[in-house]
Design a protein around this motif. Sequence first.
Motif, PDB file in Angstrom:
ATOM      1  N   ARG A  96      -1.560  -9.449  -0.869  1.00 56.64           N
ATOM      2  CA  ARG A  96      -0.815  -9.082  -1.938  1.00 56.64           C
ATOM      3  C   ARG A  96       0.002  -7.829  -1.706  1.00 56.64           C
ATOM      4  O   ARG A  96       1.388  -7.862  -2.037  1.00 56.64           O
ATOM      5  CB  ARG A  96      -1.620  -8.694  -3.242  1.00 56.64           C
ATOM      6  N   VAL A  97      -0.576  -6.939  -0.937  1.00 51.96           N
ATOM      7  CA  VAL A  97       0.208  -5.713  -0.636  1.00 51.96           C
ATOM      8  C   VAL A  97      -0.135  -5.405   1.000  1.00 51.96           C
ATOM      9  O   VAL A  97      -0.782  -5.805   1.535  1.00 51.96           O
ATOM     10  CB  VAL A  97      -0.157  -4.426  -1.278  1.00 51.96           C
ATOM     11  N   ASP A  98       0.960  -4.429   1.363  1.00 52.95           N
ATOM     12  CA  ASP A  98       1.000  -3.845   2.821  1.00 52.95           C
ATOM     13  C   ASP A  98      -0.272  -3.202   2.973  1.00 52.95           C
ATOM     14  O   ASP A  98      -0.920  -2.758   2.132  1.00 52.95           O
ATOM     15  CB  ASP A  98       2.111  -2.853   2.794  1.00 52.95           C
TER      16      ASP A  98
ATOM     17  N   SER B  63      12.960  -3.991  -2.324  1.00 52.99           N
ATOM     18  CA  SER B  63      12.793  -5.179  -2.009  1.00 52.99           C
ATOM     19  C   SER B  63      12.004  -6.092  -3.080  1.00 52.99           C
ATOM     20  O   SER B  63      11.087  -5.628  -3.871  1.00 52.99           O
ATOM     21  CB  SER B  63      11.775  -5.308  -0.624  1.00 52.99           C
TER      22      SER B  63
ATOM     23  N   LYS C 119       7.879 -13.553   7.531  1.00 51.44           N
ATOM     24  CA  LYS C 119       8.113 -12.345   6.827  1.00 51.44           C
ATOM     25  C   LYS C 119       7.605 -12.896   5.113  1.00 51.44           C
ATOM     26  O   LYS C 119       8.355 -13.778   4.733  1.00 51.44           O
ATOM     27  CB  LYS C 119       9.529 -11.830   6.637  1.00 51.44           C
ATOM     28  N   LYS C 120       6.972 -11.885   4.395  1.00 48.11           N
ATOM     29  CA  LYS C 120       6.454 -12.430   3.120  1.00 48.11           C
ATOM     30  C   LYS C 120       6.896 -11.430   2.446  1.00 48.11           C
ATOM     31  O   LYS C 120       7.421 -10.151   2.679  1.00 48.11           O
ATOM     32  CB  LYS C 120       5.177 -12.345   3.082  1.00 48.11           C
TER      33      LYS C 120
ATOM     34  N   ILE D 212       2.459   7.064  -2.365  1.00 48.48           N
ATOM     35  CA  ILE D 212       2.258   5.631  -1.864  1.00 48.48           C
ATOM     36  C   ILE D 212       2.685   4.537  -2.875  1.00 48.48           C
ATOM     37  O   ILE D 212       3.523   3.665  -2.403  1.00 48.48           O
ATOM     38  CB  ILE D 212       0.830   5.479  -1.763  1.00 48.48           C
TER      39      ILE D 212
ATOM     40  N   LYS E 140       4.614   4.757  -5.214  1.00 48.73           N
ATOM     41  CA  LYS E 140       6.221   5.040  -5.377  1.00 48.73           C
ATOM     42  C   LYS E 140       6.899   4.128  -4.077  1.00 48.73           C
ATOM     43  O   LYS E 140       7.833   3.528  -4.122  1.00 48.73           O
ATOM     44  CB  LYS E 140       6.702   6.432  -5.308  1.00 48.73           C
ATOM     45  N   SER E 141       6.271   4.521  -2.911  1.00 48.13           N
ATOM     46  CA  SER E 141       7.035   3.760  -1.672  1.00 48.13           C
ATOM     47  C   SER E 141       6.853   2.261  -1.629  1.00 48.13           C
ATOM     48  O   SER E 141       7.697   1.566  -1.243  1.00 48.13           O
ATOM     49  CB  SER E 141       6.201   4.197  -0.360  1.00 48.13           C
ATOM     50  N   ALA E 142       5.599   1.765  -2.447  1.00 46.19           N
ATOM     51  CA  ALA E 142       5.540   0.260  -2.535  1.00 46.19           C
ATOM     52  C   ALA E 142       6.566  -0.199  -3.481  1.00 46.19           C
ATOM     53  O   ALA E 142       6.867  -1.353  -3.613  1.00 46.19           O
ATOM     54  CB  ALA E 142       4.260  -0.100  -2.509  1.00 46.19           C
TER      55      ALA E 142
ATOM     56  N   LYS F  12       7.459  -8.241   0.176  1.00 51.62           N
ATOM     57  CA  LYS F  12       6.358  -7.297  -0.179  1.00 51.62           C
ATOM     58  C   LYS F  12       5.891  -7.073  -1.299  1.00 51.62           C
ATOM     59  O   LYS F  12       6.911  -6.979  -2.496  1.00 51.62           O
ATOM     60  CB  LYS F  12       6.908  -5.784   0.604  1.00 51.62           C
TER      61      LYS F  12
ATOM     62  N   GLY G 224      10.726   0.424  -3.338  1.00 52.99           N
ATOM     63  CA  GLY G 224      11.290  -0.003  -2.047  1.00 52.99           C
ATOM     64  C   GLY G 224      12.637  -0.881  -2.389  1.00 52.99           C
ATOM     65  O   GLY G 224      13.512  -0.796  -1.382  1.00 52.99           O
TER      66      GLY G 224
ATOM     67  N   SER H 294      -0.387  -0.529   4.710  1.00 56.86           N
ATOM     68  CA  SER H 294      -0.395   0.790   4.814  1.00 56.86           C
ATOM     69  C   SER H 294      -0.124   1.440   3.249  1.00 56.86           C
ATOM     70  O   SER H 294      -0.013   2.580   3.156  1.00 56.86           O
ATOM     71  CB  SER H 294       1.123   1.110   5.468  1.00 56.86           C
ATOM     72  N   VAL H 295      -0.210   0.333   2.422  1.00 56.33           N
ATOM     73  CA  VAL H 295      -0.256   1.018   0.986  1.00 56.33           C
ATOM     74  C   VAL H 295      -1.744   0.464   0.382  1.00 56.33           C
ATOM     75  O   VAL H 295      -2.154   1.573  -0.141  1.00 56.33           O
ATOM     76  CB  VAL H 295       0.654  -0.166   0.108  1.00 56.33           C
TER      77      VAL H 295
END
Lengths: 124, 138
Positions: B80-82, B136, B2-3, B127, B129-131, B5, B134, B84-85
């Motif tokens: 660096r990012v998901d 985290s 796990k990195k 999107i 906003k979701s990143a 997010k 979050g 799904s982002v």
Amino acid sequence: MTFKVFFLVLVAEACSAGMHILFKRGVNTLEPGSMRSIKGYLRFVRSVLKNPSVWAGLLVVCCGMVVWLLVLAHAELSLAFPLDSIQYVFILLASAALLGERVNRYRILGTFFIIAGIVLVALQ
Amino acid sequence: MKKPKGKLTLEVFFLIILTDVIESFAELFWKKGALATGIDNVTFANVTQFMSSMLTGPEFLTGLFLYIVNFFLWVTVLSRVDLSVAFPTGSTSYIIVALLSMVFLDEHISLYRWSGIICIITGIYFISKSANDGGSPA
């Protein structure tokens, strides 16, 4: 667009989605790449090139590209555009299922807005 | 493994747009290369001829070079990012293509297109906003 071309486009899209998933799986095991220093970035590039999952992604996309070449010889580029939106669904599902990304409501909502937008832009 | 997010920072956002612009050019070169072969219906009979003509053409090689550059930029983004982002954020390129063709090609942007552009911007807002909200740690 004939059924044959439609099928080829689907295969190419699936290869492309597979590539993104394998790339992401590979870089998830690495330190994030920073372009702030050349040395640091070269270290990132080296670790990317040593990553088997990244190479698997490249292999998948090479197959996909051969399929794409066949599609491009047939169809107008603009016809393939709306089918691109299938990718967004593939990627969203795979990110949650295979990569364990936290796909929340906003991300799903955002993705569907984008798909709707792409379809509208393609309608012309 | 796990990195943490990553957030969709302005720097990552610009990198994503850059990869999409480069990809559009690469695709354009390959399309030109496919047209330059003069074969508009590829069959089993002429596929070898099509490939050998396509793969040695300057358009194909230019496109290939752009794809290689893009590969390194894209794995940097993904580190660096998901996914799904990063992936949906790349749809910004549709807006850029529409605006560029309006400015440089004098193309008319229909009401459909404008509403599509607004939809895409709204989507990218959600999107990011979701990143970024979050909760985290980045």
